[in-house]
Scaffold this motif. Structure first.
Motif, PDB file in Angstrom:
ATOM      1  N   THR A   1       0.836  -1.202   0.000  1.00 36.06           N
ATOM      2  CA  THR A   1       0.000   0.000   0.000  1.00 36.06           C
ATOM      3  C   THR A   1       0.869   1.251   0.000  1.00 36.06           C
ATOM      4  OG1 THR A   1      -1.775  -1.150   1.179  1.00 36.06           O
ATOM      5  CG2 THR A   1      -1.784   1.261   1.264  1.00 36.06           C
ATOM      6  N   PHE A   2       1.882   1.248   0.832  1.00 36.99           N
ATOM      7  CA  PHE A   2       2.832   2.359   0.933  1.00 36.99           C
ATOM      8  C   PHE A   2       3.448   2.671  -0.428  1.00 36.99           C
ATOM      9  CE2 PHE A   2       7.623   2.442   1.664  1.00 36.99           C
ATOM     10  CZ  PHE A   2       7.735   3.824   1.786  1.00 36.99           C
ATOM     11  N   LYS A   3       3.909   1.639  -1.127  1.00 37.78           N
ATOM     12  CA  LYS A   3       4.547   1.845  -2.424  1.00 37.78           C
ATOM     13  C   LYS A   3       3.533   2.244  -3.496  1.00 37.78           C
ATOM     14  CE  LYS A   3       6.883  -2.106  -2.521  1.00 37.78           C
ATOM     15  NZ  LYS A   3       7.889  -3.132  -2.941  1.00 37.78           N
ATOM     16  N   ALA A   4       2.350   1.682  -3.437  1.00 32.05           N
ATOM     17  CA  ALA A   4       1.322   2.017  -4.432  1.00 32.05           C
ATOM     18  C   ALA A   4       0.887   3.478  -4.301  1.00 32.05           C
ATOM     19  CB  ALA A   4       0.118   1.088  -4.270  1.00 32.05           C
ATOM     20  N   ALA A   5       0.791   3.973  -3.078  1.00 31.85           N
ATOM     21  CA  ALA A   5       0.437   5.381  -2.867  1.00 31.85           C
ATOM     22  C   ALA A   5       1.520   6.288  -3.428  1.00 31.85           C
ATOM     23  CB  ALA A   5       0.231   5.652  -1.371  1.00 31.85           C
ATOM     24  N   MET A   6       2.775   5.904  -3.244  1.00 32.89           N
ATOM     25  CA  MET A   6       3.884   6.676  -3.802  1.00 32.89           C
ATOM     26  C   MET A   6       3.856   6.660  -5.329  1.00 32.89           C
ATOM     27  SD  MET A   6       7.025   5.612  -1.235  1.00 32.89           S
ATOM     28  CE  MET A   6       8.267   6.406  -2.257  1.00 32.89           C
ATOM     29  N   ARG A   7       3.521   5.523  -5.920  1.00 35.21           N
ATOM     30  CA  ARG A   7       3.504   5.438  -7.381  1.00 35.21           C
ATOM     31  C   ARG A   7       2.463   6.372  -7.992  1.00 35.21           C
ATOM     32  NH1 ARG A   7       4.271  -0.335  -6.388  1.00 35.21           N
ATOM     33  NH2 ARG A   7       6.445  -0.877  -6.888  1.00 35.21           N
ATOM     34  N   GLU A   8       1.390   6.629  -7.260  1.00 32.58           N
ATOM     35  CA  GLU A   8       0.401   7.577  -7.783  1.00 32.58           C
ATOM     36  C   GLU A   8       0.982   8.983  -7.841  1.00 32.58           C
ATOM     37  OE1 GLU A   8      -3.660   5.146  -6.532  1.00 32.58           O
ATOM     38  OE2 GLU A   8      -3.178   7.021  -5.484  1.00 32.58           O
ATOM     39  N   VAL A   9       1.831   9.347  -6.893  1.00 27.62           N
ATOM     40  CA  VAL A   9       2.522  10.644  -6.954  1.00 27.62           C
ATOM     41  C   VAL A   9       3.511  10.649  -8.110  1.00 27.62           C
ATOM     42  CG1 VAL A   9       4.023  12.263  -5.730  1.00 27.62           C
ATOM     43  CG2 VAL A   9       2.227  11.045  -4.488  1.00 27.62           C
ATOM     44  N   LEU A  10       4.209   9.534  -8.311  1.00 27.84           N
ATOM     45  CA  LEU A  10       5.140   9.418  -9.429  1.00 27.84           C
ATOM     46  C   LEU A  10       4.424   9.661 -10.757  1.00 27.84           C
ATOM     47  CD1 LEU A  10       8.147   8.648  -9.993  1.00 27.84           C
ATOM     48  CD2 LEU A  10       7.366   6.283 -10.253  1.00 27.84           C
ATOM     49  N   ALA A  11       3.212   9.133 -10.889  1.00 29.55           N
ATOM     50  CA  ALA A  11       2.432   9.336 -12.114  1.00 29.55           C
ATOM     51  C   ALA A  11       2.011  10.793 -12.271  1.00 29.55           C
ATOM     52  CB  ALA A  11       1.199   8.434 -12.103  1.00 29.55           C
ATOM     53  N   LEU A  12       1.678  11.439 -11.169  1.00 30.18           N
ATOM     54  CA  LEU A  12       1.296  12.855 -11.221  1.00 30.18           C
ATOM     55  C   LEU A  12       2.477  13.729 -11.623  1.00 30.18           C
ATOM     56  CD1 LEU A  12      -0.840  13.121  -7.971  1.00 30.18           C
ATOM     57  CD2 LEU A  12      -1.706  13.222 -10.309  1.00 30.18           C
ATOM     58  N   SER A  13       3.670  13.355 -11.192  1.00 32.13           N
ATOM     59  CA  SER A  13       4.860  14.167 -11.450  1.00 32.13           C
ATOM     60  C   SER A  13       5.105  14.362 -12.932  1.00 32.13           C
ATOM     61  CB  SER A  13       6.086  13.521 -10.796  1.00 32.13           C
ATOM     62  OG  SER A  13       7.269  14.213 -11.127  1.00 32.13           O
ATOM     63  N   ALA A  14       4.788  13.363 -13.722  1.00 32.73           N
ATOM     64  CA  ALA A  14       5.000  13.471 -15.169  1.00 32.73           C
ATOM     65  C   ALA A  14       4.149  14.587 -15.761  1.00 32.73           C
ATOM     66  CB  ALA A  14       4.674  12.140 -15.834  1.00 32.73           C
ATOM     67  N   HIS A  15       2.963  14.790 -15.206  1.00 32.76           N
ATOM     68  CA  HIS A  15       2.075  15.852 -15.683  1.00 32.76           C
ATOM     69  C   HIS A  15       2.459  17.208 -15.098  1.00 32.76           C
ATOM     70  CE1 HIS A  15      -0.934  13.106 -17.547  1.00 32.76           C
ATOM     71  NE2 HIS A  15      -0.458  12.267 -16.647  1.00 32.76           N
ATOM     72  N   ALA A  16       2.991  17.206 -13.882  1.00 33.87           N
ATOM     73  CA  ALA A  16       3.356  18.462 -13.214  1.00 33.87           C
ATOM     74  C   ALA A  16       4.720  18.974 -13.653  1.00 33.87           C
ATOM     75  CB  ALA A  16       3.336  18.270 -11.696  1.00 33.87           C
ATOM     76  N   GLY A  17       5.487  18.122 -14.330  1.00 35.53           N
ATOM     77  CA  GLY A  17       6.790  18.539 -14.813  1.00 35.53           C
ATOM     78  C   GLY A  17       7.851  18.658 -13.741  1.00 35.53           C
ATOM     79  N   THR A  18       7.737  17.882 -12.667  1.00 40.58           N
ATOM     80  CA  THR A  18       8.699  17.977 -11.566  1.00 40.58           C
ATOM     81  C   THR A  18       9.788  16.914 -11.628  1.00 40.58           C
ATOM     82  OG1 THR A  18       7.143  16.745 -10.165  1.00 40.58           O
ATOM     83  CG2 THR A  18       7.139  19.153  -9.999  1.00 40.58           C
ATOM     84  N   GLY A  19       9.733  16.041 -12.620  1.00 40.85           N
ATOM     85  CA  GLY A  19      10.893  15.218 -12.951  1.00 40.85           C
ATOM     86  C   GLY A  19      11.147  13.993 -12.109  1.00 40.85           C
ATOM     87  N   LEU A  20      10.176  13.520 -11.319  1.00 40.35           N
ATOM     88  CA  LEU A  20      10.427  12.309 -10.541  1.00 40.35           C
ATOM     89  C   LEU A  20      10.603  11.109 -11.452  1.00 40.35           C
ATOM     90  CD1 LEU A  20       7.957  12.497  -7.493  1.00 40.35           C
ATOM     91  CD2 LEU A  20      10.404  12.972  -7.543  1.00 40.35           C
ATOM     92  N   THR A  21      11.521  10.222 -11.056  1.00 37.84           N
ATOM     93  CA  THR A  21      11.813   9.018 -11.828  1.00 37.84           C
ATOM     94  C   THR A  21      11.733   7.795 -10.919  1.00 37.84           C
ATOM     95  OG1 THR A  21      14.183   9.031 -11.344  1.00 37.84           O
ATOM     96  CG2 THR A  21      13.430  10.378 -13.224  1.00 37.84           C
ATOM     97  N   LYS A  22      11.877   6.620 -11.529  1.00 36.34           N
ATOM     98  CA  LYS A  22      11.913   5.391 -10.739  1.00 36.34           C
ATOM     99  C   LYS A  22      13.137   5.365  -9.824  1.00 36.34           C
ATOM    100  CE  LYS A  22       9.248   2.574 -13.974  1.00 36.34           C
ATOM    101  NZ  LYS A  22       9.240   1.385 -14.864  1.00 36.34           N
ATOM    102  N   ASP A  23      14.214   6.030 -10.232  1.00 34.08           N
ATOM    103  CA  ASP A  23      15.384   6.136  -9.352  1.00 34.08           C
ATOM    104  C   ASP A  23      15.035   6.924  -8.086  1.00 34.08           C
ATOM    105  OD1 ASP A  23      17.033   4.658 -10.979  1.00 34.08           O
ATOM    106  OD2 ASP A  23      17.922   6.412 -11.970  1.00 34.08           O
ATOM    107  N   ASP A  24      14.244   7.987  -8.236  1.00 37.96           N
ATOM    108  CA  ASP A  24      13.797   8.738  -7.057  1.00 37.96           C
ATOM    109  C   ASP A  24      12.934   7.857  -6.171  1.00 37.96           C
ATOM    110  OD1 ASP A  24      14.877  11.407  -7.676  1.00 37.96           O
ATOM    111  OD2 ASP A  24      13.500  11.327  -9.364  1.00 37.96           O
ATOM    112  N   PHE A  25      12.058   7.100  -6.781  1.00 39.08           N
ATOM    113  CA  PHE A  25      11.204   6.176  -6.033  1.00 39.08           C
ATOM    114  C   PHE A  25      12.056   5.241  -5.187  1.00 39.08           C
ATOM    115  CE2 PHE A  25       8.900   2.153  -5.634  1.00 39.08           C
ATOM    116  CZ  PHE A  25       7.640   2.564  -5.211  1.00 39.08           C
ATOM    117  N   ARG A  26      13.097   4.663  -5.789  1.00 40.76           N
ATOM    118  CA  ARG A  26      13.972   3.738  -5.054  1.00 40.76           C
ATOM    119  C   ARG A  26      14.788   4.474  -3.996  1.00 40.76           C
ATOM    120  NH1 ARG A  26      14.002   1.181 -10.338  1.00 40.76           N
ATOM    121  NH2 ARG A  26      15.634   2.600 -11.083  1.00 40.76           N
TER     122      ARG A  26
END
Length: 323
Positions: free
Chosen positions: A221-246
């Motif tokens: 659940t913790f990781k899935a909630a974070m992935r939703e922010v990761l998906a939003l970042s692509a639209h917001a232009g803030t540059g989060l990547t899977k490396d940031d996730f890790r």
């Protein structure tokens, strides 16, 4: 043009865990006359009488009200919760001079824009508080990891870069734990991504950091909630990547397993939480960008239910105690 002098005096607004943790380190380095805690009259007097404790000793703060502030501060460090920001607006205003800078240690991605609207963007130095596990118990600060403040410019503007350098110089001089980064929008969203995952999941599962450090439903659940922010970042232009996730997963996994994030602490204590800052913002941005956010919607509903339950229990206790 006259260059602003080095930062010497710091005013702390908000003496919770972060106010003590970060303000206390500055007070130990600069001395009590240079680091003051600003509060209303009753609260300031209580602090003078009781003090706060860190590392087994009373922190050498000077306690002031807006009315007895002798001169503007060079730096104001804001350490309240987001929902308290409006209430402390007069305290912040009372510390400002022409060259005073403001650093916000608040969670989320919104406090700096609010402070900039109130006091001017030319005062702001963006910061992220990370890697700490502090909590306040009575007058004592309890922690294992002190963490740090990460600061940086949001733009390539020379004036903003100079503001960051002024704060960095103070931190270097006082040996205050910090990092200066050149990708602040990404760092700001990265820490928010972590908070969206860990604060809410630990609160909903009534656990500690260990709850999301071990494999299982809560960590998923913790990781899935974070992935939703990761998906939003692509639209917001803030540059989060899977490396940031890790990277943020590693930060989480390095914290004290017995500690708890702030939302879980607030929920247990019956205090207002920062749910709107986390899932509330994710859901709003998801609707704006057309990005599904089912995990944060579930977290939002579940934590709201726990808040209502806690409110009802508190009301029931209050009624029975008056019989």
């Amino acid at each position: 043009m006259t260059q602003p002098r080095d930062l010497q005096t710091v005013s702390i607004v908000g003496l919770g865990a972060l106010g003590i943790l970060f303000g206390g380190q500055l007070a130990q380095a600069l001395g009590p006359e240079q680091v003051r805690v600003v509060a209303g009259a009753a609260r300031a007097e209580r602090y003078r009488q009781e003090g706060v404790e860190m590392d087994g000793a009373t922190v050498p703060f000077t306690y002031l009200t807006p009315e007895d502030t002798p001169a503007p501060a060079d730096l104001v460090l804001v350490c309240v919760k987001f929902h308290q920001l409006e209430a402390v607006r007069p305290l912040i205003a009372s510390q400002l001079g022409p060259d005073t800078l403001i650093v916000s240690a608040l969670n989320g991605i919104s406090s700096e824009s609010v402070l900039a609207e109130w006091f001017g963007p030319e005062r702001l130095v963006y910061a992220v508080a990370q890697e700490m596990d502090a909590r306040k118990e009575g007058r004592r600060l309890i922690y294992r990891d002190r963490g740090q403040l990460v600061i940086g410019a949001m733009t390539q503007d020379k004036a903003e870069t100079e503001r960051v350098e002024r704060v960095a110089e103070l931190f270097r001089r006082t040996h205050f734990p910090h990092t200066v980064v050149d990708d602040m929008p990404r760092r700001l969203w990265g820490k928010w991504m972590l908070n969206v995952g860990v604060n809410q999941t630990v609160a909903l599962y009534r656990g500690t950091f260990a709850t999301v450090q071990a494999e299982g439903e809560a960590r998923d659940t913790f990781k899935a909630a974070m992935r939703e922010v990761l998906a939003l970042s692509a639209h917001a232009g803030t540059g989060l990547t899977k490396d940031d996730f890790r990277y943020w997963l590693r930060v989480m996994d390095g914290l004290d397993p017995a500690a708890k994030p702030s939302l879980a602490q607030d929920l247990e204590a019956g205090r207002p939480t920062e749910l709107e800052l986390f899932a509330g913002t994710v859901i709003r941005l998801g609707r704006e960008y057309g990005v599904p956010t089912p995990v944060n919607e579930r977290l939002y509903a579940g934590i709201r239910a726990l808040e209502v339950q806690a409110s009802v229990s508190s009301s029931g206790t209050s009624v029975s105690s008056n019989k």
